[in-house]
Design an enzyme around this catalytic site. Structure first.
Site, PDB file in Angstrom:
ATOM      1  N   SER A   1     -75.383 -91.879  74.359  1.00  0.00           N
ATOM      2  CA  SER A   1     -75.075 -92.652  75.572  1.00  0.00           C
ATOM      3  C   SER A   1     -74.424 -91.791  76.644  1.00  0.00           C
ATOM      4  O   SER A   1     -73.683 -90.850  76.336  1.00  0.00           O
ATOM      5  CB  SER A   1     -74.114 -93.796  75.244  1.00  0.00           C
ATOM      6  OG  SER A   1     -74.626 -94.593  74.229  1.00  0.00           O
TER       7      SER A   1
ATOM      8  N   GLU B   1     -79.897 -98.488  61.782  1.00  0.00           N
ATOM      9  CA  GLU B   1     -78.511 -98.747  62.210  1.00  0.00           C
ATOM     10  C   GLU B   1     -78.291-100.259  62.345  1.00  0.00           C
ATOM     11  O   GLU B   1     -77.258-100.783  61.966  1.00  0.00           O
ATOM     12  CB  GLU B   1     -78.218 -98.041  63.539  1.00  0.00           C
ATOM     13  CG  GLU B   1     -76.764 -98.233  63.988  1.00  0.00           C
ATOM     14  CD  GLU B   1     -76.411 -97.489  65.275  1.00  0.00           C
ATOM     15  OE1 GLU B   1     -77.313 -96.848  65.862  1.00  0.00           O
ATOM     16  OE2 GLU B   1     -75.250 -97.562  65.682  1.00  0.00           O
TER      17      GLU B   1
HETATM   18  C1  LIG Z   1     -68.637 -99.795  68.616  1.00  0.00           C
HETATM   19  C2  LIG Z   1     -69.549 -98.921  69.423  1.00  0.00           C
HETATM   20  C3  LIG Z   1     -69.912 -97.672  68.950  1.00  0.00           C
HETATM   21  C4  LIG Z   1     -70.740 -96.847  69.722  1.00  0.00           C
HETATM   22  N1  LIG Z   1     -71.017 -95.605  69.255  1.00  0.00           N
HETATM   23  C5  LIG Z   1     -71.786 -94.784  69.984  1.00  0.00           C
HETATM   24  C6  LIG Z   1     -72.033 -93.446  69.545  1.00  0.00           C
HETATM   25  O1  LIG Z   1     -71.526 -93.004  68.505  1.00  0.00           O
HETATM   26  N2  LIG Z   1     -72.812 -92.649  70.296  1.00  0.00           N
HETATM   27  C7  LIG Z   1     -73.393 -93.079  71.454  1.00  0.00           C
HETATM   28  O2  LIG Z   1     -74.135 -92.320  72.058  1.00  0.00           O
HETATM   29  N3  LIG Z   1     -73.155 -94.342  71.933  1.00  0.00           N
HETATM   30  C8  LIG Z   1     -72.367 -95.189  71.221  1.00  0.00           C
HETATM   31  N4  LIG Z   1     -72.085 -96.455  71.687  1.00  0.00           N
HETATM   32  C9  LIG Z   1     -72.615 -96.848  72.985  1.00  0.00           C
HETATM   33  C10 LIG Z   1     -73.681 -97.933  72.895  1.00  0.00           C
HETATM   34  O3  LIG Z   1     -74.878 -97.410  72.387  1.00  0.00           O
HETATM   35  C11 LIG Z   1     -73.842 -98.502  74.296  1.00  0.00           C
HETATM   36  O4  LIG Z   1     -72.612 -99.098  74.656  1.00  0.00           O
HETATM   37  C12 LIG Z   1     -74.927 -99.552  74.347  1.00  0.00           C
HETATM   38  O5  LIG Z   1     -76.185 -98.953  74.178  1.00  0.00           O
HETATM   39  C13 LIG Z   1     -74.905-100.310  75.690  1.00  0.00           C
HETATM   40  O6  LIG Z   1     -74.926 -99.415  76.752  1.00  0.00           O
HETATM   41  P1  LIG Z   1     -73.852 -99.494  77.942  1.00  0.00           P
HETATM   42  O7  LIG Z   1     -72.495 -99.581  77.341  1.00  0.00           O
HETATM   43  O8  LIG Z   1     -74.145 -98.394  78.887  1.00  0.00           O
HETATM   44  O9  LIG Z   1     -74.125-100.883  78.633  1.00  0.00           O
HETATM   45  P2  LIG Z   1     -75.318-101.205  79.643  1.00  0.00           P
HETATM   46  O10 LIG Z   1     -76.594-100.703  79.107  1.00  0.00           O
HETATM   47  O11 LIG Z   1     -74.903-100.773  81.016  1.00  0.00           O
HETATM   48  O12 LIG Z   1     -75.334-102.777  79.571  1.00  0.00           O
HETATM   49  C14 LIG Z   1     -74.355-103.573  80.246  1.00  0.00           C
HETATM   50  C15 LIG Z   1     -74.754-105.042  80.038  1.00  0.00           C
HETATM   51  O13 LIG Z   1     -76.041-105.277  80.639  1.00  0.00           O
HETATM   52  C16 LIG Z   1     -76.954-105.799  79.670  1.00  0.00           C
HETATM   53  N5  LIG Z   1     -78.292-105.259  79.882  1.00  0.00           N
HETATM   54  C17 LIG Z   1     -78.631-103.961  80.047  1.00  0.00           C
HETATM   55  N6  LIG Z   1     -79.979-103.829  80.176  1.00  0.00           N
HETATM   56  C18 LIG Z   1     -80.483-105.087  80.065  1.00  0.00           C
HETATM   57  C19 LIG Z   1     -81.803-105.620  80.083  1.00  0.00           C
HETATM   58  N7  LIG Z   1     -82.870-104.825  80.239  1.00  0.00           N
HETATM   59  N8  LIG Z   1     -81.964-106.958  79.922  1.00  0.00           N
HETATM   60  C20 LIG Z   1     -80.887-107.775  79.754  1.00  0.00           C
HETATM   61  N9  LIG Z   1     -79.607-107.335  79.741  1.00  0.00           N
HETATM   62  C21 LIG Z   1     -79.406-106.008  79.874  1.00  0.00           C
HETATM   63  C22 LIG Z   1     -76.413-105.336  78.335  1.00  0.00           C
HETATM   64  O14 LIG Z   1     -76.843-106.169  77.286  1.00  0.00           O
HETATM   65  C23 LIG Z   1     -74.914-105.412  78.558  1.00  0.00           C
HETATM   66  O15 LIG Z   1     -74.449-106.730  78.390  1.00  0.00           O
HETATM   67  C24 LIG Z   1     -71.257 -97.294  70.964  1.00  0.00           C
HETATM   68  C25 LIG Z   1     -70.878 -98.550  71.455  1.00  0.00           C
HETATM   69  C26 LIG Z   1     -70.020 -99.356  70.715  1.00  0.00           C
HETATM   70  C27 LIG Z   1     -69.614-100.681  71.285  1.00  0.00           C
END
Ligand SMILES: Cc1cc2nc3c(=O)[nH]c(=O)nc-3n(C[C@H](O)[C@H](O)[C@H](O)COP(=O)(O)OP(=O)(O)OC[C@H]3O[C@@H](n4cnc5c(N)ncnc54)[C@H](O)[C@@H]3O)c2cc1C
Length: 388
Positions: A126, A241
């Site tokens: 991410s 996962e």
């Molecule tokens: C406990 C935990 C562990 C993690 N560990 C890792 C790790 O080890 N390595 C790593 O790389 N990442 C990690 N992550 C990150 C995780 O993969 C991302 O937080 C996740 O993919 C969401 O991305 P974002 O936070 O950028 O949110 P965004 O993608 O910006 O999303 C924000 C909101 O918009 C919604 N949204 C986005 N796109 C759409 C769509 N097309 N349609 C409808 N709704 C949408 C999402 O559902 C969310 O509610 C972790 C996250 C958590 C919470």
């Protein structure tokens, strides 16, 4: 390896009772070079040595004959039920990717170090502007002699503060379609140019980190899979996962009985307990119905693993059902706490657990795919709905 899953569960339960490392709070991580870190590494190593972890690896790499996916699920459920420290997703995903895409040399160097818990891994996927839409990632890996120079920023990297190795995805070809120009790398976290900054969360702990990469030099030996073939590497592990998040449903009975204990300990302004009130009883009845529903959904997933002998395609349903119900239960617990004037002494520890769950539970609705994304996957892949 017992094919009778009940016997296998029994074996795990007594192993945990003998040597299990208790997990006090989910989402808690430890500092590097601490006693806790050494204890966790020791526990992970003993899970490998006892043949519980890595049992599904190919036989030449320590896999065990007769291993079935349902053994993995049984292990996960028993660790959760026994409140034991769980193997780290990031390590399991790294081993999965190395087995599927690594060169012989990478397997020889990396897999034994996972088994001995010498290497803890983190996932550098991410970015601040690439989470759900990971193909938008902007970290660049530019050709440099026979290798690459990597520059960019990663975020939410679980365990990066004590990880020895990172699985990184970076853009190697900005000119092609965005999924096609990404490469996966295995990266020693002590290379010059890598800076790890833990992020303090509302739980008070620091589970995630920001990772800054500034001209990090990687050689050809660090490439995992094909150059520009990284999308396949990173997506290969994501399904597994998600598959086992539903295993957490084994906690639901205990969570429900914790809710009853909380309602019994929560005193109302008139001195009665919350449990004596009809509206609270109605909320608890709804919560119980939800708990029973999730248990059925997860049981159905388990039956499919047993029938089809493969990792379930409907893992996302179990993930969504468990993580959203978990949030609903923590919200009810907070309502009970905030509407009470005091909590009896014997309810204080339970209330404390609910505070932590309330703050942490939402993270599970995001990791491994946010609920909205999971709903999209269920709609498209399981229900075959047309795109809106
Ligand atoms: C406990 C935990 C562990 C993690 N560990 C890792 C790790 O080890 N390595 C790593 O790389 N990442 C990690 N992550 C990150 C995780 O993969 C991302 O937080 C996740 O993919 C969401 O991305 P974002 O936070 O950028 O949110 P965004 O993608 O910006 O999303 C924000 C909101 O918009 C919604 N949204 C986005 N796109 C759409 C769509 N097309 N349609 C409808 N709704 C949408 C999402 O559902 C969310 O509610 C972790 C996250 C958590 C919470």
């Amino acid at each position: 390896m017992p094919t009778d899953i009940e016997a296998y569960r029994e074996q795990i339960r007594s192993f945990i009772a003998d040597q299990g490392l208790r997990l006090h709070r989910e989402g808690v991580r430890v500092p590097r070079d601490s006693d806790e870190e050494r204890t966790i590494r020791g526990w992970l190593r003993s899970l490998y040595e006892a043949g519980y972890l890595g049992a599904g690896w190919p036989p030449g790499w320590g896999g065990r004959p007769g291993h079935l996916p349902v053994h993995d699920l049984a292990l996960m459920e028993e660790l959760i039920r026994g409140d034991a420290y769980r193997p780290l997703d990031q390590v399991m995903l790294a081993s999965h990717a190395i087995i599927a895409f690594g060169t012989e040399k990478q397997k020889q160097e990396l897999l034994p170090r996972i088994r001995s818990a010498e290497h803890i891994w983190c996932q550098l996927f991410s970015e601040p502007d690439a989470g759900s839409d990971l193909a938008a990632l902007r970290t660049r890996a530019e050709p440099d002699g026979d290798g690459f120079l990597v520059t960019g920023q990663k975020i939410w990297s679980t365990d990066a503060q004590w990880a020895d190795m990172g699985m990184l995805v970076a853009r190697t070809d900005p000119a092609v379609e965005r999924h096609a120009g990404i490469t996966a790398f295995v990266v020693p976290m002590n290379l010059p140019g890598i800076e790890v900054r833990p992020i303090r969360e509302m739980t008070g702990f620091a589970e995630f980190c920001e990772v800054f990469l500034d001209g990090v030099r990687l050689g050809p030996e660090h490439v995992l899979g094909d150059v520009n073939g990284g999308w396949k590497v990173l997506t290969s592990g994501l399904a597994s996962e998600r598959a086992f998040v539903g295993a957490n449903a084994v906690q639901l009975d205990r969570m429900f009985s914790d809710l009853i204990s909380l309602a019994t300990a929560a005193r109302q302004p008139d001195g009665t307990t919350a449990l004596e009130h009809e509206d609270v009883q109605a909320h608890l009845a709804t919560a119980l119905a939800r708990v029973e529903e999730v248990k059925l959904i997860v049981r159905d997933t388990v039956d499919r693993i047993l029938d089809d002998n493969e990792h379930p395609s409907d893992g996302p349903v179990a993930k969504l059902a468990y993580t959203e119900t978990n949030v609903a239960l923590t919200e009810l617990a907070m309502q009970l706490i905030t509407s009470s004037t005091s909590i009896d002494d014997d309810g204080l520890e339970i209330a404390d657990r609910w505070y932590h769950n309330y703050l942490w539970g939402r993270a599970l609705t995001i990791s491994g795919g946010a609920s909205e994304i999971i709903r999209g996957i269920i709609g498209r892949q399981l229900l075959h709905l047309p795109r809106a």
